[in-house]
Design an enzyme around this catalytic site. Sequence first.
Site, PDB file in Angstrom:
ATOM      1  N   GLU A 160       0.885  -1.168   0.000  1.00 66.29           N
ATOM      2  CA  GLU A 160       0.000   0.000   0.000  1.00 66.29           C
ATOM      3  C   GLU A 160       0.912   1.203   0.000  1.00 66.29           C
ATOM      4  O   GLU A 160       1.705   1.396   0.921  1.00 66.29           O
ATOM      5  CB  GLU A 160      -0.922  -0.031   1.218  1.00 66.29           C
ATOM      6  N   CYS A 164      -2.186   8.219   4.505  1.00 65.46           N
ATOM      7  CA  CYS A 164      -2.191   7.977   3.067  1.00 65.46           C
ATOM      8  C   CYS A 164      -3.565   8.271   2.480  1.00 65.46           C
ATOM      9  O   CYS A 164      -3.694   8.498   1.276  1.00 65.46           O
ATOM     10  CB  CYS A 164      -1.758   6.545   2.766  1.00 65.46           C
TER      11      CYS A 164
END
Length: 525
Positions: free
Chosen positions: A290, A324
């Site tokens: 990720e 994020c």
Amino acid sequence: MTNKPFKLTYSTMFDPPAELHARFDVAVETIKASWLGKDHKMWINGQAVGAADSFEVRSPINRDWLIGRFPNASLDQVDQAVRSAQNAAADWAATDWRQRVDILRKAAHIIEERVYDISAAVALEVGKNRMESLGEVQETADLILWYCDQMERNDGFDRTLPNDPLSGYTSTNRTVLRPYGVWAVIAPFNFPFALAGGPIGAALVAGNTAVFKVASDTALSGCLLMEAFRDAGLPPGVLNHISGSGSIAGSALARHEAVCGITFTGSYQVGMEIFRHFATGRFPRPCIAEMGGKNAVIVTENADLERAALGIMRSSFGLQGQKCSATSRVYVVRKVAEALQERLVKITEDIVVGDPTQKECWMGPVINQAAYERYQQCSQNLLSHGRILTGGQILTDKGRDRGYFVAPTIGQADLDYRLWREEKFIPLVLIGAVGSLSEGIALANRTEYGLTAGFYGNAEETRIFHNQIEAGTTYVNRPQGATTGAWPGYQPFGGWKGSGTTGKAIGSFYYLPQYMREQSRTVIL
């Protein structure tokens, strides 16, 4: 807790019971008195292990607060950790999946029992406010329990298939998912507990053994997580914990020949380097990475602007923009741009910035000196290429002079300016006017990332948004957070394009099988 039912998630954290605050306050004092300033060790093959060299971690809230001293793992110690996991792999894989589930559920319950103390440590180490810290630690337990539930609901991923139609024979068929072996987990500073504990839980319940490392800035979180898994009764070598720099210990772990799979959360550059390495060895190995986001929100003239402003503010400045999934771009239809801008500036200027362990402080410091300097550079560049509507300053008055405190910042710039494209991990959001929903979607998609996206508008516009937006996690008309707030069992969390390597989301029905490989079994009796 209290007699009133209350389940802590990122959506419910805005109206918690009073007892939650009281227990957190006690935990902060406990952690300060009992944990800070200590020497900590790694955990390899069921033993506490030190190292010849160590590093200090200091709180971003106040650099005078020594979180602790931690071992810098040598290359030999990284190898020892991986070999320990390798030696334990066969027995752990042969352990009945139901027994693995029992142990992992126990680990989750231990985390829940310690949620206040662990959350206080996370707040002091990361600089998160109390509700974000409590949310992360509880989410870790929920992720582990989710993967245990998925293992159970799928009966260990062992399925009987129809017999072959052979005359004179009985040919039985089965498909079984089996573990890979040694799994590496490398977690970032912003969610050091959940983004280590969740993947560890998935890897272990699937039958893999594991070695993990969290970011050096948040090394205490790794130690506390290891303790919870250790106390659940894992056999020696099944889970090993190392600490040290990403460039040395992290790189050595990611490149170890005996590592069969990896889960990495971090930058696009490092994630792609790991992904390429795992794809070009003697044979391809699974890499679950990720790798961040540059998340956009689109607002049309049909939006509830109060709701939109609140959701944008919470997702832009929660954890100081160091998620994020944080909102860093807002495209608003020109007709309502000024009205949204006014609302967003007003509520942003009401944010209390300070020691995030204090109840009244919603926004804490950025994580370290590098982030502090990056914020200052971006603010200065924005003044040269656009304008700052609010914020843009470091905060150095009394009470904030020993930490990395900065003001939440809203800016404007030409839509081609590079800050619209580059992930900076700071509390800075750009807002720009567009002519239509279609223009907003086109600009939102004009990035290498595709993690989260938010939208505020009507039902027909929502359909268009969902069909055209290039993001793995979407939110519509959400005041709790425009682009943030996924919770296990409610919102799977994962990205498209440069934000992820698998197309499968954390906490989803499709995540756990990635830690296993399929074996078809045909037997003629």
